[in-house]
Design an enzyme around this catalytic site. Structure first.
Site, PDB file in Angstrom:
ATOM      1  N   HIS A  58       0.881  -1.172   0.000  1.00 30.22           N
ATOM      2  CA  HIS A  58       0.000   0.000   0.000  1.00 30.22           C
ATOM      3  C   HIS A  58       0.912   1.214   0.000  1.00 30.22           C
ATOM      4  CE1 HIS A  58      -3.847   2.051   0.690  1.00 30.22           C
ATOM      5  NE2 HIS A  58      -3.070   2.965   1.222  1.00 30.22           N
ATOM      6  N   CYS A  59       0.851   1.990  -1.056  1.00 27.09           N
ATOM      7  CA  CYS A  59       1.801   3.081  -1.260  1.00 27.09           C
ATOM      8  C   CYS A  59       1.270   4.387  -0.660  1.00 27.09           C
ATOM      9  CB  CYS A  59       2.056   3.266  -2.754  1.00 27.09           C
ATOM     10  SG  CYS A  59       3.235   4.575  -3.103  1.00 27.09           S
ATOM     11  N   PRO A  60       2.027   5.008   0.234  1.00 32.46           N
ATOM     12  CA  PRO A  60       1.588   6.292   0.792  1.00 32.46           C
ATOM     13  C   PRO A  60       1.691   7.432  -0.221  1.00 32.46           C
ATOM     14  CG  PRO A  60       3.725   5.689   1.681  1.00 32.46           C
ATOM     15  CD  PRO A  60       3.256   4.527   0.861  1.00 32.46           C
TER      16      PRO A  60
END
Length: 191
Positions: A58-60
């Site tokens: 999950h990419c910030p």
């Protein structure tokens, strides 16, 4: 970046109770949270509250998951970020060098302007660190693309059941691996 954010990363569809009971009867593993049948390389993302095919992370930066359907778009996003940051660093460095060169600028009042470049120096250091970070991420994800692994598989390694005997069971050669990520059909999962 917008393409990466807007594309479905490979969310698994929700299933009804009949399909859940069928999957249980066939001894398919079920996700404990969303109760969908878990396929190989699928993982539940707690931030998105959905299971994702070929879950990478999950990419910030993009605020979404990176999975099977948007992994190639994410790689292109990292490529453009790396190139843009390196190009910006070069442009700022050249402008900085021109303004500090006493032969390039003729100051008629005789004042020294070297003290006014403190903020520019800090900006160059920040941009250099950002370029290093973006290029490092691009290189890491390029490696993952070439060997057809995800960040999650790299992190967990042999603790994953399907990777116990083979550290890279999905590696089919560079051309196939890159093509499968950048050119595959986004309508259905590959695994």
């Amino acid at each position: 970046m917008i393409v990466t954010i807007c594309n479905n990363p490979g969310y698994a569809p929700r299933v009804d109770e009949e399909e859940q009971s069928f999957a249980s009867a066939m001894n398919y593993p079920l996700c404990e949270i969303c109760m969908c049948p878990k396929k190989m390389r699928m993982k539940h993302c707690y931030r998105c509250a959905k299971c994702v095919y070929k879950y990478d992370h999950h990419c910030p930066w993009i605020g979404a998951c990176v999975g099977e359907y948007n992994q190639g778009d994410f790689w292109l996003f990292l490529l453009t970020q790396s190139l843009q940051s390196i190009w910006s660093l070069d442009m700022v460095k050249n402008a900085y060098a021109v303004h500090l060169n006493p032969m390039a600028v003729n100051y008629s009042d005789g004042n020294s302007y070297s003290g006014e470049y403190g903020a520019l120096t800090i900006f160059i250091i920040f941009l250099w660190l950002y370029s290093l970070f973006a290029a490092g991420l691009f290189c890491f994800h390029s490696f993952l693309l070439i060997v057809n692994l995800t960040s999650e598989e790299m992190k967990k390694g042999r603790r994953l059941e399907y990777m116990k005997n083979n550290p890279s069971p999905f590696n089919y050669g560079i051309c196939y691996n890159v093509g499968s990520v950048l050119l595959h059909d986004r309508q259905r999962p590959m695994y």
